[in-house]
Design a protein around this motif. Sequence first.
Motif, PDB file in Angstrom:
ATOM      1  N   ASP A  50      34.224  44.946  43.480  1.00 24.93           N
ATOM      2  CA  ASP A  50      34.668  43.703  44.743  1.00 24.93           C
ATOM      3  C   ASP A  50      36.271  43.192  43.448  1.00 24.93           C
ATOM      4  N   TRP A  51      36.917  44.267  43.399  1.00 24.74           N
ATOM      5  CA  TRP A  51      37.981  43.797  42.037  1.00 24.74           C
ATOM      6  C   TRP A  51      39.114  43.872  42.642  1.00 24.74           C
ATOM      7  N   LEU A  84      30.641  39.147  42.745  1.00 21.90           N
ATOM      8  CA  LEU A  84      31.069  38.483  42.359  1.00 21.90           C
ATOM      9  C   LEU A  84      32.284  39.487  42.417  1.00 21.90           C
ATOM     10  N   ARG A  85      33.430  38.537  42.715  1.00 21.29           N
ATOM     11  CA  ARG A  85      34.823  38.943  42.393  1.00 21.29           C
ATOM     12  C   ARG A  85      35.432  39.364  40.971  1.00 21.29           C
ATOM     13  N   VAL A  86      35.820  40.381  40.857  1.00 22.24           N
ATOM     14  CA  VAL A  86      36.840  40.284  39.420  1.00 22.24           C
ATOM     15  C   VAL A  86      37.777  40.776  39.715  1.00 22.24           C
ATOM     16  N   ALA A 125      29.115  45.147  35.451  1.00 19.95           N
ATOM     17  CA  ALA A 125      27.740  45.278  36.219  1.00 19.95           C
ATOM     18  C   ALA A 125      27.232  44.115  36.615  1.00 19.95           C
ATOM     19  N   ALA A 126      26.760  43.614  36.176  1.00 22.44           N
ATOM     20  CA  ALA A 126      26.433  41.710  35.918  1.00 22.44           C
ATOM     21  C   ALA A 126      27.640  41.264  37.805  1.00 22.44           C
ATOM     22  N   ALA A 127      28.985  41.866  37.212  1.00 21.58           N
ATOM     23  CA  ALA A 127      29.527  40.992  38.461  1.00 21.58           C
ATOM     24  C   ALA A 127      29.046  41.882  39.915  1.00 21.58           C
ATOM     25  N   VAL A 170      37.095  37.198  35.180  1.00 24.45           N
ATOM     26  CA  VAL A 170      38.518  37.777  35.010  1.00 24.45           C
ATOM     27  C   VAL A 170      38.622  38.214  33.897  1.00 24.45           C
ATOM     28  N   ALA A 171      39.045  39.604  33.806  1.00 25.51           N
ATOM     29  CA  ALA A 171      38.786  40.319  32.781  1.00 25.51           C
ATOM     30  C   ALA A 171      40.251  41.212  32.250  1.00 25.51           C
TER      31      ALA A 171
END
Length: 255
Positions: A109-110, A215-217, A208-210, A194-195
């Motif tokens: 979910d980016w 989770l939304r990235v 991978a954890a998100a 946030v990345a």
Amino acid sequence: MTRVLLLGGTTEASRLAEVLAARGVEAVFSYAGRTEAPKAQPLPQRVGGFGGVAGLVAYLREGRFTHVVDATHPFAAQMSRNAVAACAEAGVPLIALERPAWQAGPGDDWVAVADVAGAVAALPDRGARVFLAIGKQTLEPFAAKPGNFYLLRLVDPPEGALPLADAEAVIARGPFTEEGDVALMRARGITHVVAKNAGGAGAEAKLAAARALGLRVVMIDRPALPARRVVGEIGAVLDWIVHSGTVSAGTERGV
């Protein structure tokens, strides 16, 4: 005689340094100096900036460098821009060793944003618990949303107070694992990541954890850079240097 200036700071740069040293290529490894204790390299090292384009031109000429390899972080945009300009002025060939960008896959979910300001805008105004995996240079804009909690992961302890009202810093050096990042995010109740789209395997665990946690990235795109020769494999850099006739061809391909 071949003499290479390797602009480093990435895992790929360290691997290239090992290959160059093993083959007896005369080279200097340059660190920007962002971390207090950079990884030791098998090549002579220098740490710190050059003083802009003019300073880099002078360094290239004084050091009689014949090749420049830009293997800096994909978000070290100013250094990369300076390298393009300086190499053009000094007449020194330049190549960039650049890791492929991450791509969203099934289950991700980016939200893609152009810059840090876009990342701030993409977060809720309050109530979010954000894993802010972007280093320490661009934290201040997130202070515009003080209603969120921010978890930071830094290589070095911050100097002074963080510019965020509600934040925690975890001091750690990668590479990291999916299991470890899942545990970290669960323990802190993270809702958003946030990345910067740095690519590579060393920092991919958080994505991978998100995915595993749903989770939304918020993914910050790479900055635009001037046109330059770009390769994605160490072997391609070696092939480029081989044209000087001083280095034997090799089989190193992975990045």
